[in-house]
Design a protein around this motif. Sequence first.
Motif, PDB file in Angstrom:
ATOM      1  N   PRO A 128       0.804  -1.227   0.000  1.00 24.29           N
ATOM      2  CA  PRO A 128       0.000   0.000   0.000  1.00 24.29           C
ATOM      3  C   PRO A 128       0.834   1.272   0.000  1.00 24.29           C
ATOM      4  CG  PRO A 128      -0.396  -1.311   1.995  1.00 24.29           C
ATOM      5  CD  PRO A 128       0.462  -2.127   1.113  1.00 24.29           C
ATOM      6  N   PHE A 129       1.996   1.256   0.679  1.00 25.24           N
ATOM      7  CA  PHE A 129       2.874   2.432   0.654  1.00 25.24           C
ATOM      8  C   PHE A 129       3.295   2.743  -0.774  1.00 25.24           C
ATOM      9  CE2 PHE A 129       3.562   1.468   5.174  1.00 25.24           C
ATOM     10  CZ  PHE A 129       3.411   2.747   5.684  1.00 25.24           C
ATOM     11  N   ALA A 130       3.677   1.711  -1.508  1.00 25.56           N
ATOM     12  CA  ALA A 130       4.132   1.896  -2.882  1.00 25.56           C
ATOM     13  C   ALA A 130       3.010   2.464  -3.746  1.00 25.56           C
ATOM     14  CB  ALA A 130       4.624   0.572  -3.458  1.00 25.56           C
ATOM     15  N   GLY A 131       1.771   1.986  -3.512  1.00 24.69           N
ATOM     16  CA  GLY A 131       0.638   2.503  -4.269  1.00 24.69           C
ATOM     17  C   GLY A 131       0.444   3.987  -4.034  1.00 24.69           C
ATOM     18  N   LEU A 132       0.461   4.384  -2.749  1.00 26.27           N
ATOM     19  CA  LEU A 132       0.259   5.797  -2.429  1.00 26.27           C
ATOM     20  C   LEU A 132       1.435   6.656  -2.894  1.00 26.27           C
ATOM     21  CD1 LEU A 132      -1.447   5.541   1.053  1.00 26.27           C
ATOM     22  CD2 LEU A 132      -2.414   6.488  -1.043  1.00 26.27           C
ATOM     23  N   ALA A 133       2.646   6.045  -2.919  1.00 28.02           N
ATOM     24  CA  ALA A 133       3.815   6.796  -3.384  1.00 28.02           C
ATOM     25  C   ALA A 133       3.647   7.217  -4.843  1.00 28.02           C
ATOM     26  CB  ALA A 133       5.082   5.956  -3.226  1.00 28.02           C
ATOM     27  N   VAL A 182       6.943   5.550 -16.231  1.00 26.57           N
ATOM     28  CA  VAL A 182       6.956   4.790 -15.000  1.00 26.57           C
ATOM     29  C   VAL A 182       7.606   3.415 -15.149  1.00 26.57           C
ATOM     30  CG1 VAL A 182       4.718   3.646 -15.088  1.00 26.57           C
ATOM     31  CG2 VAL A 182       5.565   4.503 -12.925  1.00 26.57           C
ATOM     32  N   VAL A 183       7.613   2.863 -16.373  1.00 21.12           N
ATOM     33  CA  VAL A 183       8.204   1.531 -16.553  1.00 21.12           C
ATOM     34  C   VAL A 183       9.712   1.541 -16.250  1.00 21.12           C
ATOM     35  CG1 VAL A 183       8.568  -0.378 -18.152  1.00 21.12           C
ATOM     36  CG2 VAL A 183       6.404   0.832 -18.158  1.00 21.12           C
ATOM     37  N   PRO A 184      10.487   2.481 -16.847  1.00 22.78           N
ATOM     38  CA  PRO A 184      11.909   2.515 -16.477  1.00 22.78           C
ATOM     39  C   PRO A 184      12.135   2.824 -14.995  1.00 22.78           C
ATOM     40  CG  PRO A 184      11.394   4.219 -18.106  1.00 22.78           C
ATOM     41  CD  PRO A 184      10.207   3.356 -17.987  1.00 22.78           C
ATOM     42  N   VAL A 185      11.265   3.661 -14.403  1.00 20.97           N
ATOM     43  CA  VAL A 185      11.429   3.973 -12.981  1.00 20.97           C
ATOM     44  C   VAL A 185      11.258   2.702 -12.148  1.00 20.97           C
ATOM     45  CG1 VAL A 185      10.481   5.238 -11.026  1.00 20.97           C
ATOM     46  CG2 VAL A 185      10.752   6.378 -13.220  1.00 20.97           C
ATOM     47  N   ALA A 186      10.225   1.904 -12.466  1.00 23.69           N
ATOM     48  CA  ALA A 186      10.011   0.650 -11.738  1.00 23.69           C
ATOM     49  C   ALA A 186      11.204  -0.280 -11.929  1.00 23.69           C
ATOM     50  CB  ALA A 186       8.737  -0.031 -12.234  1.00 23.69           C
ATOM     51  N   LEU A 216       6.037  -3.286  -8.812  1.00 19.89           N
ATOM     52  CA  LEU A 216       4.910  -3.441  -9.743  1.00 19.89           C
ATOM     53  C   LEU A 216       3.711  -2.615  -9.265  1.00 19.89           C
ATOM     54  CD1 LEU A 216       5.005  -7.258 -10.574  1.00 19.89           C
ATOM     55  CD2 LEU A 216       5.840  -5.344 -11.951  1.00 19.89           C
ATOM     56  N   THR A 217       3.459  -2.626  -7.943  1.00 16.06           N
ATOM     57  CA  THR A 217       2.361  -1.825  -7.401  1.00 16.06           C
ATOM     58  C   THR A 217       2.563  -0.354  -7.727  1.00 16.06           C
ATOM     59  OG1 THR A 217       2.161  -3.390  -5.596  1.00 16.06           O
ATOM     60  CG2 THR A 217       1.093  -1.262  -5.303  1.00 16.06           C
ATOM     61  N   ALA A 260      -3.771  -1.719  -8.233  1.00 14.83           N
ATOM     62  CA  ALA A 260      -2.325  -1.824  -8.060  1.00 14.83           C
ATOM     63  C   ALA A 260      -1.984  -2.649  -6.823  1.00 14.83           C
ATOM     64  CB  ALA A 260      -1.715  -0.427  -7.958  1.00 14.83           C
ATOM     65  N   MET A 261      -2.736  -2.425  -5.718  1.00 18.78           N
ATOM     66  CA  MET A 261      -2.439  -3.135  -4.473  1.00 18.78           C
ATOM     67  C   MET A 261      -2.772  -4.623  -4.593  1.00 18.78           C
ATOM     68  SD  MET A 261      -3.503  -0.037  -1.938  1.00 18.78           S
ATOM     69  CE  MET A 261      -4.446  -1.066  -0.876  1.00 18.78           C
ATOM     70  N   VAL A 262      -3.904  -4.925  -5.226  1.00 23.38           N
ATOM     71  CA  VAL A 262      -4.294  -6.334  -5.388  1.00 23.38           C
ATOM     72  C   VAL A 262      -3.231  -7.094  -6.187  1.00 23.38           C
ATOM     73  CG1 VAL A 262      -5.958  -7.874  -6.496  1.00 23.38           C
ATOM     74  CG2 VAL A 262      -6.767  -5.952  -5.113  1.00 23.38           C
ATOM     75  N   ILE A 263      -2.775  -6.477  -7.288  1.00 21.95           N
ATOM     76  CA  ILE A 263      -1.729  -7.130  -8.087  1.00 21.95           C
ATOM     77  C   ILE A 263      -0.464  -7.326  -7.248  1.00 21.95           C
ATOM     78  CG2 ILE A 263      -0.215  -6.873 -10.092  1.00 21.95           C
ATOM     79  CD1 ILE A 263      -2.889  -7.410 -11.092  1.00 21.95           C
TER      80      ILE A 263
END
Lengths: 332, 229
Positions: free
Chosen positions: A94-99, A110-114, A128-129, A167-170
């Motif tokens: 969840p932190f990653a989602g909110l970030a 966002v793909v290269p950032v991930a 991934l989230t 995002a969180m479910v995945i």
Amino acid sequence: MTTTTAETRSTGRGDWQGWLVVGLLLLAVPAERLLGDLLAASAFQTWATVFLAVVVQSIPFLVLGIVLSGLISVLLSERLVARVMPKRTALAVPFAGLAGVALPTCECAVVPVANGLTRRGLPPAVALTFMLAAPAVNPAVIVSTAVAFGGRVDMVAARFVASLLTAMVIGWIYVWAAARFPALKLPTLRDRLHHHDGESRWERFLAAAWHDFLPAAAFLVLGAMIAAAINVLVPVQWVEAVAGHPFLAVLALTVFAFVIALCSEADAFVAVSLTAFSDTAKLVFLVVGPAMDIKLAAMEAGQFGRAFAVQFVPLVLVVAATTACLVAWVIL
Amino acid sequence: MGDPVNRAGQSMVLTVLGAVALRIAWTDEYARYVNAWMRWPLFVSGLLLVGLALTSLLSSKENDDHPTTHVAWLLLLPVAIAFVVQPPALGSYVAERRSNEVAPAAYEEAAVAPLPEGDVIDLPVSGFVARATMEGGGLEGRPVRLTGFVTHDKQGGWYVTRLTMFCCAADVSAFKVRVDGAEAPAKDTWVRVTGTWVDGTGIDPEAGATPAVTASEVTPSKAPTFTYE
């Protein structure tokens, strides 16, 4: 690995490849003469305009993503990542989602950032989230959704909640299932850049940029070719034919969001113009698009490996469409 | 083409891609593909890409330990299209396949702002369509001037047309106003149409209704730099 053979082969052909590019550029002039009629056809020109527009539009976002990814490689040490993240990966999701709120761009960046985050030791599920949430929950997209829907707070809230949940479910699926089902592939990184660890920060920044830009951009071009063709060949009226049927409408807009591959800052305006559809179907369009579309699928196959993408792409489509329907049922 | 791309090939691809970004941002060509605010980000990215390519020349080390995927050659396609085809801004091909679309954002301004004073009022085509949906929105009997390109329909009618864009040419919407009482010019020519709203046309946007003007004057016009409204 084939890399060794490829290296020995390519050193002998170094000049060969450079000349190929020059040759293609020179050939372009006679090619224009020969293919003049075909190139002047309206359908082809329209495809070319849309294709070039998608590529041109994403270049600055891609460059921004590469710069951020490079900064992550330089400034974030694996020790720091390990210290900041909650010990339990499930809590980190969840932190990653909110970030994702903090990265106000559309999905190309966002793909290269991930990729950069995973390289610095962030658990793949958490990266991934972040990758799924950021293009849909950031302020720029919230504002454009509000403008497009004439200030409808329920639509804006529903999009935010449904995208974050998706995002969180995945993320949780990958946390939970990775340990239990070996068949579920985690993203593979082509190169963790370990052999650059002894070098200066500037050298590591450049190495990351070299690594990330070309694959991401090349696969984006592949996705843009298909998206532009769909854009030109499939009139919106075809999609609208099924608008009246609740299930088919959701299915149609899921597929439409996937193939048309719009920028997450522009898709709300297109969603509004799909007047024949219910709000639920429109929400599905808005939640699926930023999380997964054909150019993202191509980019992710390039960055994280084909075996991963083959599972990840359909999984995200199903989770995003289902979550959006449930959220629409509660909020809208 | 199956070979992984070596460092020399990669520098070449990066340089030409950067050159495309620079060229499109430097000339007015960016206006065909993306929104105006994209110009400077595009210019800066072009510089950064060329700069990144140059670092491989300056580096003294043997750097061929980083071959990249052969898919990278695909990046030459947008380069070839930008330099050879130079596709124009979207026009009648797209517009004739769409009907007027409802975009509340475009309608808000029309609803708030009263029509300006004057004999003949210049209105954006999208603004005219928006006002017509509001039971005319003050258009009754007022001569207006609309600038756009020409599209045709199968029944022999013609329209003064504009496309609107949000981010890039992939997300355009079409706005059309039918022109009565004048000969149809050729498709895709730019015209300035002076006329008055035909009472009661285009007030039902849900049905994709198209408003009409009775033209008093149709003059050819130069295509603007920004063809999208």
